[in-house]
Each structure stands twice: as structure tokens, then as C-alpha cells.
Design an enzyme around this catalytic site. Structure first.
Site, mmCIF file in Angstrom:
data_model
loop_
_atom_site.group_PDB
_atom_site.id
_atom_site.type_symbol
_atom_site.label_atom_id
_atom_site.label_comp_id
_atom_site.label_asym_id
_atom_site.label_seq_id
_atom_site.Cartn_x
_atom_site.Cartn_y
_atom_site.Cartn_z
ATOM 1 N N CYS A 1 -0.375 3.938 2.384
ATOM 2 C CA CYS A 1 -0.031 3.681 3.783
ATOM 3 C C CYS A 1 1.451 3.923 4.064
ATOM 4 O O CYS A 1 1.815 4.512 5.083
ATOM 5 C CB CYS A 1 -0.369 2.230 4.143
ATOM 6 S SG CYS A 1 -2.031 1.705 3.700
ATOM 7 N N ASP A 2 2.328 3.442 3.189
ATOM 8 C CA ASP A 2 3.754 3.367 3.509
ATOM 9 C C ASP A 2 4.665 4.184 2.599
ATOM 10 O O ASP A 2 5.876 4.243 2.834
ATOM 11 C CB ASP A 2 4.208 1.897 3.449
ATOM 12 C CG ASP A 2 3.411 1.015 4.399
ATOM 13 O OD1 ASP A 2 3.001 1.518 5.464
ATOM 14 O OD2 ASP A 2 3.194 -0.165 4.074
ATOM 15 N N CYS B 1 0.834 -1.207 0.000
ATOM 16 C CA CYS B 1 0.000 0.000 0.000
ATOM 17 C C CYS B 1 0.866 1.254 0.000
ATOM 18 O O CYS B 1 1.472 1.598 1.022
ATOM 19 C CB CYS B 1 -0.922 -0.012 1.213
ATOM 20 S SG CYS B 1 -1.956 1.468 1.367
#
Length: 302
Positions: free
Chosen positions: A133-134, A130
Site C-alpha cells: 500500500c505505502d 503494508c
């Protein structure tokens, strides 16, 4: 008999448990794998309102503690079937059966993995599924995206805004994503496409250091040094057991709209397992509250 049985203890399921308990409904949460769901694999969460930063495990622990403190029962059991009895539902697991007036399916999805030996060990240490997300952890670094569909191209577009270099690795000789999105990426100086190629090894013991690439045409191998790899080769919803009672779309997601209703009265759904556009922690939590309140209304009207 419980008022509500929730299948899945991720952000959607646990949020549903909190809302249902606050409405004074008895709740049983059943989870077959990891309490907290996919969020536990994220090393750092910085996009959840009210928290500047926390690990996925910390977030999961807070959710579980909150649901337990509200009085929800949580058990580790694998659900194999839901039977509709009209005014009640029977949830069948590998351990036995449970009865409830309503059921919320919040089983989430699994990211499709490459299937390499040390992939799980490197999740959170260079391997991610993701970019939203990251991606921020790799600002100014060199990364790769595996996949050639819309999801992969969108991941690459996002990463190209902050990363020094982004490689897009596709096993086919062509991209399967939208042509407009592909052309947008091809115009960026820091994006490079590697076609007709697969990843045959992830190199690095404590953290990802490089990828071993194998060209499909002739089997020639090479190494590509990267700090991060974003795998975007699809999601796998675990809804097969609920196909008859909930109804699935062509991709295997529960066919439900924003009201979180399924085709069976008394059976609801929430989170990434349902048909939707955006799959994030915030949208999963939102679904959990919607599904729980809908289930409460259904029970109160019985």
C-alpha cells in the site's frame, strides 16, 4: 426483519451492501469501529482500478455514500453473537437484537501493533503496516521492517527494490520465515538484518524520524534514523464471536473458500476475516460481491 445483515463496514461489507441492494434486498450494515475499515489509515491509495490516487478516507467516504444512496441502513453497533434459527438468523449486539434471513460476516482484521505510546499518531506519517500500500512513498529512502516471519521478509523484499536501505529488525536471534526467502534478502546489498533487538521508542512529533532500538541480550540502546517503519508482526482477525456458527481455522480466520460460504447455511463471509492468500482492497471488494450474490441466491431459494 432484514433480508441481509452485514457485519463490518469495510470494503468487503460495503461492496456486499451495494450488490445486495441492487438485487432489491433490504440490508443492515453493522460496524463497531471505523466506517471504511483499515483502509482509512492509508494516506494514499494508488492500486485501486479506476482511481489514479485518493486517500483512504476519501475511498471510505465514497463507499459509504454509495451504500447509503442505494438504500442500505448503516448503524454503529458491536456484534456479540449470531444465533441460527433455521430460516432466520438473530444478530445480537451490545444494543439489542436484529433479525435477518442471511448474514455476511465481513469484520476484517487488525494489524498487530507494537504497542508504543505514539504509534497511532505516526500511522501515515512514517509508520505503516503494508508495503504494497505505502512502499512507493519511500522510494530512495531508508526504511525498517519489524518482524522476522514470511510477511516481514516479503515486505522487505518489496521495499528493497525501490528503497535506498532496508533494515529488518527481529526480536529473536533467528528468522522464522522461509530460509529461501531469507537467503534471497541476505544477498541484497541494501538489506541489513538487526537480530535479537526490539523497538523501544518511535521518535518524531509530526513524522517518524528515528527508532530507539534495545538489544535483548544486554539492554543496550541505540538510535536508527529511518523515514519509514513497516510493522509486520501479524494480523488479528476479530472472529471469536463467530467461532461456533462460522467455523475458524487454526489462525482464527473464518474457514471459507472463494465461494464465501461458511459451515452454516445462510451465513456467509467476505474480506480479510476469511482464510485466503491475498488481502488487498480489490480482493475484499471481490469477496463482497461474491458473498452478496450468494446470500441473494440463498434467500431466493427459501
Amino acid at each position: 426483519m432484514y433480508d441481509i445483515i452485514i457485519i463490518g463496514a469495510g470494503p468487503a461489507g460495503l461492496t456486499a451492501a451495494v450488490y445486495a441492494r441492487r438485487a432489491e434486498k433490504s440490508v443492515l450494515v453493522l460496524e463497531k469501529g471505523v466506517f471504511g475499515g483499515q483502509v482509512t489509515y492509508s494516506p494514499l491509495i494508488e492500486n485501486y482500478p479506476g482511481f489514479a490516487a485518493m486517500s483512504g478516507n476519501e475511498f471510505a467516504e465514497k463507499l459509504i455514500d454509495q451504500a447509503l444512496s442505494q438504500g442500505a441502513d448503516i448503524e454503529m453497533e458491536t456484534v456479540t453473537e449470531i444465533r441460527d434459527n433455521g430460516s432466520s438468523k438473530t444478530v445480537v449486539t451490545e444494543e439489542g437484537e436484529h433479525e435477518a434471513k442471511a448474514v455476511i460476516i465481513a469484520t476484517g482484521v487488525k494489524h498487530r501493533q507494537i504497542g508504543l505510546p505514539n504509534e497511532n499518531e505516526l500511522v501515515g506519517e512514517g509508520v505503516s503496516y503494508c508495503a504494497v500500500c505505502d512502499g512507493a512513498f519511500f522510494r530512495g529512502q531508508t526504511v525498517a521492517v519489524l518482524g522476522g516471519g514470511n510477511s516481514a521478509l516479503q515486505e522487505a523484499a518489496l521495499l528493497s527494490e525501490t528503497c535506498k536501505k532496508v533494515y529488518v529488525i527481529q526480536n529473536l536471534d533467528y528468522l522464522t520465515g522461509e530460509a529461501k526467502l531469507a537467503e534471497k534478502l541476505k544477498a541484497r546489498d541494501n538489506v541489513e538484518f538487526i537480530m535479537g533487538t526490539v523497538i523501544s521508542a518511535l521518535n518524531g512529533e509530526k513524522a517518524l524520524e528515528s527508532l530507539t532500538l534495545r538489544r535483548e541480550a544486554d539492554g543496550a540502546e541505540s538510535k536508527l534514523e529511518v523515514s519509514g517503519l513497516f510493522v509486520a508482526i501479524g494480523l488479528i482477525p476479530g472472529n471469536a464471536a463467530f467461532a461456533d456458527i462460522a467455523g475458524l481455522d487454526e489462525w482464527g480466520y473464518i474457514d471459507s473458500d472463494e465461494n464465501c460460504l461458511t459451515k452454516t447455511p445462510g451465513v456467509f463471509t467476505a474480506g480479510d476475516c476469511r482464510k485466503k492468500q491475498i488481502r488487498q482492497i480489490t480482493t475484499a471488494a471481490a469477496d463482497g460481491s461474491v458473498a452478496a450474490l450468494a446470500a441473494c441466491r440463498y434467500i431466493d431459494s427459501m
